[in-house]
Design a protein around this motif. Structure first.
Motif, PDB file in Angstrom:
ATOM      1  N   VAL A 112     -17.697  13.782  32.294  1.00 35.86           N
ATOM      2  CA  VAL A 112     -17.435  12.342  32.215  1.00 35.86           C
ATOM      3  C   VAL A 112     -16.900  11.979  30.839  1.00 35.86           C
ATOM      4  CG1 VAL A 112     -18.519  10.053  32.246  1.00 35.86           C
ATOM      5  CG2 VAL A 112     -19.133  11.757  33.983  1.00 35.86           C
ATOM      6  N   GLU A 113     -17.569  12.440  29.790  1.00 35.81           N
ATOM      7  CA  GLU A 113     -17.128  12.143  28.418  1.00 35.81           C
ATOM      8  C   GLU A 113     -15.710  12.656  28.170  1.00 35.81           C
ATOM      9  OE1 GLU A 113     -21.600  12.483  26.411  1.00 35.81           O
ATOM     10  OE2 GLU A 113     -20.274  14.236  26.484  1.00 35.81           O
ATOM     11  N   ALA A 114     -15.413  13.837  28.699  1.00 35.25           N
ATOM     12  CA  ALA A 114     -14.075  14.410  28.505  1.00 35.25           C
ATOM     13  C   ALA A 114     -13.015  13.553  29.190  1.00 35.25           C
ATOM     14  CB  ALA A 114     -14.042  15.847  29.039  1.00 35.25           C
ATOM     15  N   ASN A 115     -13.264  13.135  30.424  1.00 35.32           N
ATOM     16  CA  ASN A 115     -12.296  12.287  31.128  1.00 35.32           C
ATOM     17  C   ASN A 115     -12.074  10.976  30.388  1.00 35.32           C
ATOM     18  OD1 ASN A 115     -12.110  14.240  33.118  1.00 35.32           O
ATOM     19  ND2 ASN A 115     -12.465  12.829  34.803  1.00 35.32           N
ATOM     20  N   LEU A 116     -13.160  10.359  29.948  1.00 34.43           N
ATOM     21  CA  LEU A 116     -13.047   9.086  29.234  1.00 34.43           C
ATOM     22  C   LEU A 116     -12.287   9.253  27.919  1.00 34.43           C
ATOM     23  CD1 LEU A 116     -16.628   7.646  29.869  1.00 34.43           C
ATOM     24  CD2 LEU A 116     -14.486   6.957  30.993  1.00 34.43           C
ATOM     25  N   GLU A 117     -12.551  10.330  27.200  1.00 41.15           N
ATOM     26  CA  GLU A 117     -11.869  10.581  25.933  1.00 41.15           C
ATOM     27  C   GLU A 117     -10.369  10.797  26.136  1.00 41.15           C
ATOM     28  OE1 GLU A 117     -12.290  13.626  22.152  1.00 41.15           O
ATOM     29  OE2 GLU A 117     -14.107  13.038  23.226  1.00 41.15           O
ATOM     30  N   LEU A 118      -9.994  11.311  27.289  1.00 44.89           N
ATOM     31  CA  LEU A 118      -8.578  11.522  27.610  1.00 44.89           C
ATOM     32  C   LEU A 118      -7.909  10.255  28.155  1.00 44.89           C
ATOM     33  CD1 LEU A 118      -8.770  15.074  29.217  1.00 44.89           C
ATOM     34  CD2 LEU A 118      -7.774  14.482  26.997  1.00 44.89           C
ATOM     35  N   GLY A 119      -8.675   9.175  28.265  1.00 48.29           N
ATOM     36  CA  GLY A 119      -8.107   7.907  28.712  1.00 48.29           C
ATOM     37  C   GLY A 119      -8.167   7.658  30.206  1.00 48.29           C
ATOM     38  N   PHE A 120      -8.977   8.430  30.917  1.00 46.60           N
ATOM     39  CA  PHE A 120      -9.126   8.273  32.362  1.00 46.60           C
ATOM     40  C   PHE A 120     -10.473   7.658  32.693  1.00 46.60           C
ATOM     41  CE2 PHE A 120      -6.301  11.937  31.792  1.00 46.60           C
ATOM     42  CZ  PHE A 120      -5.208  11.509  32.532  1.00 46.60           C
ATOM     43  N   ALA A 121     -10.597   7.148  33.906  1.00 47.49           N
ATOM     44  CA  ALA A 121     -11.900   6.751  34.423  1.00 47.49           C
ATOM     45  C   ALA A 121     -12.700   8.021  34.666  1.00 47.49           C
ATOM     46  CB  ALA A 121     -11.740   5.962  35.718  1.00 47.49           C
ATOM     47  N   GLU A 122     -13.989   7.878  34.849  1.00 50.08           N
ATOM     48  CA  GLU A 122     -14.821   9.066  35.086  1.00 50.08           C
ATOM     49  C   GLU A 122     -14.446   9.758  36.392  1.00 50.08           C
ATOM     50  OE1 GLU A 122     -18.690   6.599  36.690  1.00 50.08           O
ATOM     51  OE2 GLU A 122     -18.457   6.923  34.549  1.00 50.08           O
ATOM     52  N   ASP A 123     -13.903   9.016  37.356  1.00 42.38           N
ATOM     53  CA  ASP A 123     -13.465   9.588  38.626  1.00 42.38           C
ATOM     54  C   ASP A 123     -12.258   8.781  39.110  1.00 42.38           C
ATOM     55  OD1 ASP A 123     -13.135  10.580  41.228  1.00 42.38           O
ATOM     56  OD2 ASP A 123     -15.288  10.743  41.580  1.00 42.38           O
ATOM     57  N   GLU A 124     -11.110   9.415  39.205  1.00 40.72           N
ATOM     58  CA  GLU A 124      -9.850   8.751  39.570  1.00 40.72           C
ATOM     59  C   GLU A 124      -9.470   8.966  41.038  1.00 40.72           C
ATOM     60  OE1 GLU A 124      -7.434   7.086  37.625  1.00 40.72           O
ATOM     61  OE2 GLU A 124      -8.509   7.161  35.728  1.00 40.72           O
ATOM     62  N   ARG A 125     -10.345   9.595  41.825  1.00 40.76           N
ATOM     63  CA  ARG A 125      -9.972   9.938  43.194  1.00 40.76           C
ATOM     64  C   ARG A 125      -9.755   8.710  44.077  1.00 40.76           C
ATOM     65  NH1 ARG A 125     -14.469  14.525  44.082  1.00 40.76           N
ATOM     66  NH2 ARG A 125     -15.570  12.997  42.816  1.00 40.76           N
ATOM     67  N   ASP A 126      -8.804   8.856  45.009  1.00 33.65           N
ATOM     68  CA  ASP A 126      -8.490   7.850  46.019  1.00 33.65           C
ATOM     69  C   ASP A 126      -8.679   8.536  47.370  1.00 33.65           C
ATOM     70  OD1 ASP A 126      -7.330   6.039  47.805  1.00 33.65           O
ATOM     71  OD2 ASP A 126      -5.293   6.476  47.150  1.00 33.65           O
ATOM     72  N   TYR A 127      -9.524   7.969  48.206  1.00 35.53           N
ATOM     73  CA  TYR A 127      -9.866   8.607  49.476  1.00 35.53           C
ATOM     74  C   TYR A 127      -9.105   8.043  50.670  1.00 35.53           C
ATOM     75  CZ  TYR A 127     -13.729  10.803  46.997  1.00 35.53           C
ATOM     76  OH  TYR A 127     -14.468  11.549  46.131  1.00 35.53           O
ATOM     77  N   SER A 128      -8.044   7.258  50.448  1.00 32.72           N
ATOM     78  CA  SER A 128      -7.345   6.624  51.568  1.00 32.72           C
ATOM     79  C   SER A 128      -6.786   7.637  52.568  1.00 32.72           C
ATOM     80  CB  SER A 128      -6.248   5.691  51.065  1.00 32.72           C
ATOM     81  OG  SER A 128      -5.328   6.387  50.254  1.00 32.72           O
ATOM     82  N   VAL A 129      -6.356   8.807  52.095  1.00 33.44           N
ATOM     83  CA  VAL A 129      -5.836   9.811  53.021  1.00 33.44           C
ATOM     84  C   VAL A 129      -6.944  10.348  53.937  1.00 33.44           C
ATOM     85  CG1 VAL A 129      -6.111  11.886  51.573  1.00 33.44           C
ATOM     86  CG2 VAL A 129      -4.240  11.750  53.227  1.00 33.44           C
ATOM     87  N   VAL A 130      -8.178  10.327  53.475  1.00 32.26           N
ATOM     88  CA  VAL A 130      -9.304  10.770  54.304  1.00 32.26           C
ATOM     89  C   VAL A 130      -9.427   9.854  55.522  1.00 32.26           C
ATOM     90  CG1 VAL A 130     -11.819  11.096  54.369  1.00 32.26           C
ATOM     91  CG2 VAL A 130     -10.501  11.860  52.367  1.00 32.26           C
ATOM     92  N   LYS A 131      -9.308   8.557  55.303  1.00 35.41           N
ATOM     93  CA  LYS A 131      -9.349   7.604  56.418  1.00 35.41           C
ATOM     94  C   LYS A 131      -8.224   7.905  57.401  1.00 35.41           C
ATOM     95  CE  LYS A 131      -9.203   2.772  57.644  1.00 35.41           C
ATOM     96  NZ  LYS A 131      -8.707   1.468  57.373  1.00 35.41           N
TER      97      LYS A 131
END
Length: 191
Positions: A112-131
């Protein structure tokens, strides 16, 4: 959102015999890996597996991804169901950024800290294709193989009934211990 889909093809593998179908959403291509008896099941076992090239293909010990994928494919080949291979590498930050996050983890950050330090949210996934995949395969009710409460929440939100949750518990080692602790403590994974 336009999603293209392939025909269904056979996929014999070391885990068993499957059928496979691909879905293309923008620049990402996802897979539905179905057991031979998939169309006969009322409540198929389902694993939504997030892509992890370093784990799934290279056998990285920093995560439990390959072990969870193997567990799901072996289980589904025997019990019947579906693995959705959700191609959003590194919680959807991409492979290059995931390797940069690995470098920060080597310096003591958690995922989580690494993603945030790189300027991303802790989780950027989009599950719309799953639907879309559930709708395309006419899935309304499943037995979900997961430890992730956000996947449960998402699947419930799209109107697919989860009649049972099956844990995807794999071995802890010295390299993935911190990763698994972060998943448990920060994301609420049921480990």
């Amino acid at each position: 959102m336009e999603i293209k889909k392939s025909n269904i093809a056979k996929l014999p593998s070391k885990h068993g015999k499957f059928f496979i179908k691909a879905y293309k959403q923008d620049n990402q291509e996802h897979l539905a890996i179905m057991s031979e008896n998939f169309n006969q099941l009322q409540n198929p076992y389902v694993r939504v597996h997030s892509e992890c090239l370093t784990g799934d293909a290279l056998g990285s010990l920093k995560c439990d991804c390959q072990n969870q994928l193997d567990l799901a494919l072996n289980f589904i080949s025997k019990q019947g169901g579906l693995v959705i291979y959700h191609r959003q590498e590194g919680r959807n930050i991409g492979l290059l950024n995931k390797i940069n996050a690995y470098a920060l983890q080597d310096k003591g950050r958690n995922t989580v800290e690494a993603n945030l330090e790189l300027g991303f949210a802790e989780d950027e996934r989009d599950y719309s294709v799953v639907k879309f995949i559930f709708e395309d395969l006419d899935i309304n009710s499943i037995k979900l193989i997961t430890n992730n409460p956000k996947k449960i929440e998402y699947i419930n939100s799209i109107g697919v009934s989860i009649v049972e949750r099956i844990p995807a518990i794999t071995e802890v080692n010295e390299f993935n211990k911190n990763y698994l602790n972060t998943k448990k403590e920060h994301f609420g994974h049921m480990l």
